[in-house]
Design a protein around this motif. Structure first.
Motif, PDB file in Angstrom:
ATOM      1  N   PHE A   1      -2.453  22.013   6.047  1.00 47.60           N
ATOM      2  CA  PHE A   1      -1.879  22.737   4.786  1.00 47.60           C
ATOM      3  C   PHE A   1      -0.210  23.101   5.398  1.00 47.60           C
ATOM      4  CE2 PHE A   1      -6.424  23.837   4.112  1.00 47.60           C
ATOM      5  CZ  PHE A   1      -6.337  23.440   2.571  1.00 47.60           C
ATOM      6  N   PRO A   2       0.539  22.558   4.703  1.00 44.73           N
ATOM      7  CA  PRO A   2       2.020  23.039   5.058  1.00 44.73           C
ATOM      8  C   PRO A   2       2.097  24.632   4.838  1.00 44.73           C
ATOM      9  CG  PRO A   2       1.915  22.022   2.850  1.00 44.73           C
ATOM     10  CD  PRO A   2       0.513  21.892   3.498  1.00 44.73           C
ATOM     11  N   ARG A   3       3.050  24.897   5.511  1.00 45.45           N
ATOM     12  CA  ARG A   3       3.495  26.377   5.360  1.00 45.45           C
ATOM     13  C   ARG A   3       4.151  26.786   3.913  1.00 45.45           C
ATOM     14  NH1 ARG A   3       7.329  29.220   9.976  1.00 45.45           N
ATOM     15  NH2 ARG A   3       9.114  27.766   8.765  1.00 45.45           N
ATOM     16  N   GLU A   4       4.888  25.886   3.476  1.00 41.01           N
ATOM     17  CA  GLU A   4       5.425  25.921   2.234  1.00 41.01           C
ATOM     18  C   GLU A   4       4.980  24.864   1.297  1.00 41.01           C
ATOM     19  OE1 GLU A   4       6.967  28.638   1.680  1.00 41.01           O
ATOM     20  OE2 GLU A   4       7.456  29.329   3.556  1.00 41.01           O
TER      21      GLU A   4
ATOM     22  N   MET B   1       0.666  19.529  -1.838  1.00 41.96           N
ATOM     23  CA  MET B   1      -0.503  20.486  -1.507  1.00 41.96           C
ATOM     24  C   MET B   1       0.266  22.001  -1.673  1.00 41.96           C
ATOM     25  SD  MET B   1      -1.278  18.270   2.140  1.00 41.96           S
ATOM     26  CE  MET B   1      -2.617  19.538   2.587  1.00 41.96           C
ATOM     27  N   PRO B   2      -0.736  23.041  -1.772  1.00 44.07           N
ATOM     28  CA  PRO B   2      -0.304  24.385  -1.749  1.00 44.07           C
ATOM     29  C   PRO B   2       0.193  24.901  -0.360  1.00 44.07           C
ATOM     30  CG  PRO B   2      -2.670  24.363  -1.842  1.00 44.07           C
ATOM     31  CD  PRO B   2      -2.150  23.031  -1.792  1.00 44.07           C
ATOM     32  N   GLY B   3       1.081  25.906  -0.376  1.00 44.67           N
ATOM     33  CA  GLY B   3       1.354  26.275   1.087  1.00 44.67           C
ATOM     34  C   GLY B   3       0.219  27.090   1.487  1.00 44.67           C
TER      35      GLY B   3
ATOM     36  N   GLY C   1       0.459   2.079  -0.378  1.00 45.38           N
ATOM     37  CA  GLY C   1      -0.336   2.118   0.961  1.00 45.38           C
ATOM     38  C   GLY C   1      -1.139   2.895   1.280  1.00 45.38           C
ATOM     39  N   GLY C   2      -1.872   2.811   2.283  1.00 42.82           N
ATOM     40  CA  GLY C   2      -2.715   3.931   2.956  1.00 42.82           C
ATOM     41  C   GLY C   2      -4.045   4.132   1.966  1.00 42.82           C
ATOM     42  N   PHE C   3      -4.814   5.174   2.207  1.00 44.90           N
ATOM     43  CA  PHE C   3      -5.953   5.239   1.588  1.00 44.90           C
ATOM     44  C   PHE C   3      -6.113   6.737   0.812  1.00 44.90           C
ATOM     45  CE2 PHE C   3      -6.872   1.883   4.425  1.00 44.90           C
ATOM     46  CZ  PHE C   3      -7.849   1.081   3.889  1.00 44.90           C
ATOM     47  N   GLY C   4      -6.358   6.748  -0.291  1.00 48.48           N
ATOM     48  CA  GLY C   4      -6.624   7.981  -0.973  1.00 48.48           C
ATOM     49  C   GLY C   4      -5.203   8.808  -1.196  1.00 48.48           C
ATOM     50  N   GLY C   5      -5.256  10.083  -1.606  1.00 54.22           N
ATOM     51  CA  GLY C   5      -3.996  10.620  -1.698  1.00 54.22           C
ATOM     52  C   GLY C   5      -3.287  11.479  -0.714  1.00 54.22           C
ATOM     53  N   ALA C   6      -2.188  11.891  -0.624  1.00 53.85           N
ATOM     54  CA  ALA C   6      -1.529  12.637   0.433  1.00 53.85           C
ATOM     55  C   ALA C   6      -2.044  13.761   0.817  1.00 53.85           C
ATOM     56  CB  ALA C   6       0.173  12.973  -0.235  1.00 53.85           C
ATOM     57  N   PRO C   7      -1.924  14.322   2.142  1.00 55.88           N
ATOM     58  CA  PRO C   7      -1.410  13.632   3.127  1.00 55.88           C
ATOM     59  C   PRO C   7      -2.467  12.219   3.575  1.00 55.88           C
ATOM     60  CG  PRO C   7      -2.377  15.508   4.062  1.00 55.88           C
ATOM     61  CD  PRO C   7      -2.696  15.486   2.488  1.00 55.88           C
ATOM     62  N   LYS C   8      -1.723  11.054   3.846  1.00 57.53           N
ATOM     63  CA  LYS C   8      -2.760  10.135   4.246  1.00 57.53           C
ATOM     64  C   LYS C   8      -2.844   9.888   5.630  1.00 57.53           C
ATOM     65  CE  LYS C   8      -1.405   7.424  -0.085  1.00 57.53           C
ATOM     66  NZ  LYS C   8      -0.626   6.201  -0.580  1.00 57.53           N
ATOM     67  N   PHE C   9      -3.842  10.897   6.444  1.00 57.32           N
ATOM     68  CA  PHE C   9      -3.731  10.627   7.691  1.00 57.32           C
ATOM     69  C   PHE C   9      -4.592   9.311   7.990  1.00 57.32           C
ATOM     70  CE2 PHE C   9      -4.428  15.283   6.820  1.00 57.32           C
ATOM     71  CZ  PHE C   9      -3.261  15.662   7.672  1.00 57.32           C
ATOM     72  N   PRO C  10      -3.980   8.644   8.870  1.00 57.96           N
ATOM     73  CA  PRO C  10      -4.776   7.331   9.596  1.00 57.96           C
ATOM     74  C   PRO C  10      -5.866   7.601   9.975  1.00 57.96           C
ATOM     75  CG  PRO C  10      -2.939   7.722  10.767  1.00 57.96           C
ATOM     76  CD  PRO C  10      -2.813   8.821   9.843  1.00 57.96           C
ATOM     77  N   HIS C  11      -6.951   6.698   9.630  1.00 59.18           N
ATOM     78  CA  HIS C  11      -8.244   6.809  10.552  1.00 59.18           C
ATOM     79  C   HIS C  11      -8.354   5.545  11.178  1.00 59.18           C
ATOM     80  CE1 HIS C  11      -9.471  10.563   8.738  1.00 59.18           C
ATOM     81  NE2 HIS C  11      -8.948  10.101   7.552  1.00 59.18           N
ATOM     82  N   PRO C  12      -8.171   5.539  12.579  1.00 58.91           N
ATOM     83  CA  PRO C  12      -8.283   4.328  13.389  1.00 58.91           C
ATOM     84  C   PRO C  12      -9.481   3.370  13.097  1.00 58.91           C
ATOM     85  CG  PRO C  12      -7.021   5.945  14.522  1.00 58.91           C
ATOM     86  CD  PRO C  12      -7.604   6.482  13.367  1.00 58.91           C
ATOM     87  N   SER C  13     -10.468   4.373  13.018  1.00 55.94           N
ATOM     88  CA  SER C  13     -12.025   3.431  13.179  1.00 55.94           C
ATOM     89  C   SER C  13     -12.027   2.745  11.789  1.00 55.94           C
ATOM     90  CB  SER C  13     -12.935   4.843  13.140  1.00 55.94           C
ATOM     91  OG  SER C  13     -12.902   5.642  12.115  1.00 55.94           O
ATOM     92  N   ASN C  14     -11.488   3.140  10.705  1.00 55.32           N
ATOM     93  CA  ASN C  14     -11.712   2.485   9.355  1.00 55.32           C
ATOM     94  C   ASN C  14     -10.781   1.096   9.292  1.00 55.32           C
ATOM     95  OD1 ASN C  14     -13.252   4.655   8.319  1.00 55.32           O
ATOM     96  ND2 ASN C  14     -11.620   5.473   7.171  1.00 55.32           N
TER      97      ASN C  14
END
Length: 232
Positions: free
Chosen positions: A135-138, A143-145, A210-223
């Protein structure tokens, strides 16, 4: 915006007695971090305060980002300390707990987890009632702060206890089914699970950005490794 980005250590932070390099990185935070132990869990029960459980590891980039933005910030730490008992876990030390709460995140949020994993637990039975990752500070990235998340989660815990108990009971039923699923030793092995995993990832893929799902799009190397192997 925000408070002092390098506030002093909380006198109630107990991580300086730990051996994990990741936990020691947070030993000087103004957050009153506790290790996962009987004393921390008892403190949450006695005070009837929900637990803010944060799971990460030393090499996790977004763990460091969230630590710098929020856990080193005096205003955020003050709010965390007021509303929650804050527990920090190194996933490399406790993969068992990480597996449980990653699964809980997937059920609650209906999306894959990641690190840092941020989970809010009921103090009496440690059942998670809200979960997220970074979660971002602001407020940004849609995403909410983080401070807004803290206030809203605590308000829900105080004002919606009956609904949360029902949700927690349903979540425990899901875990019971996962743990008790019978295994048929005579069932032949096939590639149906692999095909299903491929279909699920295909449905989550963002063909425009690109990427999977919505933001934030954390990469999952195993996928990604799975898809590359599958394509071969």
């Amino acid at each position: 915006m925000g408070g002092n980005a390098h506030a002093g250590k909380s006198s109630d932070n107990r991580l300086d007695a730990e051996t994990s390099p990741y936990l020691l990185q947070h030993a000087d935070n103004p957050v009153a971090w506790q290790p996962w132990d009987d004393a921390a869990l008892a403190a949450a029960r006695d005070a009837d305060k929900p637990i803010l459980l944060s799971i990460g590891y030393s090499a996790c980039h977004w763990c460091h980002v969230m630590a710098h933005e929020s856990f080193e910030d005096a205003d955020t730490a003050e709010l965390m300390n007021e509303l929650f008992v804050n527990i920090k876990i190194d996933r490399e030390e406790r993969p068992d707990l990480d597996r449980v709460y990653q699964t809980a995140h997937q059920v609650l949020a209906q999306r894959a987890g990641g690190w840092p994993l941020t989970v809010f637990l009921a103090p009496d039975d440690l059942t998670p009632f809200f979960a997220g990752t970074y979660f971002p500070r602001e407020a940004r990235f849609g995403m909410p702060g983080f401070k807004d998340v803290l206030r809203r989660v605590h308000a829900a815990f105080i004002e919606q206890r009956a609904q949360l108990r029902e949700q927690n009971a349903a979540l425990r039923e899901v875990f019971a089914k996962l743990d008790s699923r019978p295994v048929d030793a005579n069932q032949p092995l096939d590639d149906a699970p692999i095909k299903k995993a491929r279909r699920n990832l295909e449905q989550e893929f963002d063909a425009d950005n690109g990427g999977f799902g919505g933001a934030p799009k954390f990469p999952h190397p195993s996928n990604l490794e799975f898809l590359l192997r599958h394509s071969q």
